[in-house]
Write a protein that holds these residues in place. Structure first.
Motif, PDB file in Angstrom:
ATOM      1  N   ASN A   1      -6.214   5.065  -6.315  1.00 28.03           N
ATOM      2  CA  ASN A   1      -6.780   4.030  -5.445  1.00 28.03           C
ATOM      3  C   ASN A   1      -5.758   2.910  -5.209  1.00 28.03           C
ATOM      4  O   ASN A   1      -4.901   2.665  -6.057  1.00 28.03           O
ATOM      5  CB  ASN A   1      -8.038   3.428  -6.067  1.00 28.03           C
ATOM      6  N   PRO A   2      -5.881   2.208  -4.075  1.00 22.03           N
ATOM      7  CA  PRO A   2      -4.981   1.067  -3.849  1.00 22.03           C
ATOM      8  C   PRO A   2      -5.242  -0.049  -4.862  1.00 22.03           C
ATOM      9  O   PRO A   2      -6.370  -0.187  -5.353  1.00 22.03           O
ATOM     10  CB  PRO A   2      -5.322   0.609  -2.429  1.00 22.03           C
TER      11      PRO A   2
ATOM     12  N   CYS B   1       0.102   2.242  -6.252  1.00 19.48           N
ATOM     13  CA  CYS B   1      -1.341   2.478  -6.321  1.00 19.48           C
ATOM     14  C   CYS B   1      -1.739   2.566  -7.792  1.00 19.48           C
ATOM     15  O   CYS B   1      -0.881   2.613  -8.671  1.00 19.48           O
ATOM     16  CB  CYS B   1      -1.748   3.733  -5.561  1.00 19.48           C
TER      17      CYS B   1
ATOM     18  N   ASP C   1       0.819  -1.214   0.000  1.00 16.09           N
ATOM     19  CA  ASP C   1       0.000   0.000   0.000  1.00 16.09           C
ATOM     20  C   ASP C   1       0.851   1.261   0.000  1.00 16.09           C
ATOM     21  O   ASP C   1       0.430   2.286  -0.532  1.00 16.09           O
ATOM     22  CB  ASP C   1      -0.939   0.004   1.215  1.00 16.09           C
TER      23      ASP C   1
END
Ligand code: GDP
Ligand code: MG
Length: 179
Positions: A118-119, A113, A109
């Motif tokens: 967004n992850p 990304c 994380d």
């Protein structure tokens, strides 16, 4: 003439502690084989599988294996670059490898990304389910997966070919949803 197929290139990282079965899972998924001993190559290795996902979609899945670098407990940003999904593997029979899962997830994380910020989708695999009693393993793994924000968790066995295809398919589904 049908409409042209779309081809999606997916770089997927497979991480987790040494000996949990990462290479075995990749070999099972890509070549449908299992061996007791894979040489622990140093460096990064990857395997390619072409998946005819549906009538409109071909997925070129690159599975990146961190052969031999697990002892650092993290990977370089370069390795993570442009990954669109990941698999964190632990060994259900070795509690230390389950405890490492949160570290691997944080490492992912913090270093990668999607283009929209967004992850990336990440699934959790509790491998070697052929070696442990299943009941509690399944519910503990699911709870851990939910707490840590994994897309899915699955118990697997590369040896007995349990849930490997299904698990990777669940990840491809998430990746395609982001495409
Ligand atoms: P890696 O270091 O994470 O890549 O782990 P390997 O794929 O090299 O596997 C480590 C050892 O665990 C090898 O001896 C494998 O044969 C064994 N192994 C891998 N997956 C399974 C499994 O699902 N069940 C059992 N019983 N052994 C496994
Ligand atoms: Mg390996």
């Amino acid at each position: 003439m049908g409409s042209p197929q779309r081809e999606i290139l997916c770089k997927v990282l497979v991480v987790g502690d040494l000996g949990v079965g990462k290479t075995s899972i990749i070999q099972r998924y890509v070549h449908n084989v299992f061996s007791q001993c894979y040489r622990a190559t140093i460096g990064v290795d990857f395997a390619l599988k072409i998946v005819n996902w549906d009538l409109d979609t071909v997925v070129r899945l690159q599975l990146w294996d961190i052969a031999g670098q697990e002892r650092f407990g993290h990977m370089t940003r370069l390795y993570y670059r442009e990954a669109v999904g990941a698999v964190v593997v632990c060994d259900l029979g070795r509690v230390a490898t389950v405890e490492s899962v949160s570290r691997w997830k944080e490492d992912l994380d913090s270093k990668v990304c999607l283009q929209n910020g967004n992850p990336i989708p990440v699934i959790l695999l509790g491998n070697k389910c052929d070696q442990v009693p299943l009941g509690t393993s399944v519910s503990n793994l699911e709870q851990l997966g939910q707490e840590l924000g994994f897309s899915y968790s699955h118990v697997t066995s590369a040896k007995e070919n349990v849930n490997i295809d299904m698990a990777i398919s669940s990840l491809i589904k998430e990746i395609i949803a982001n495409d």
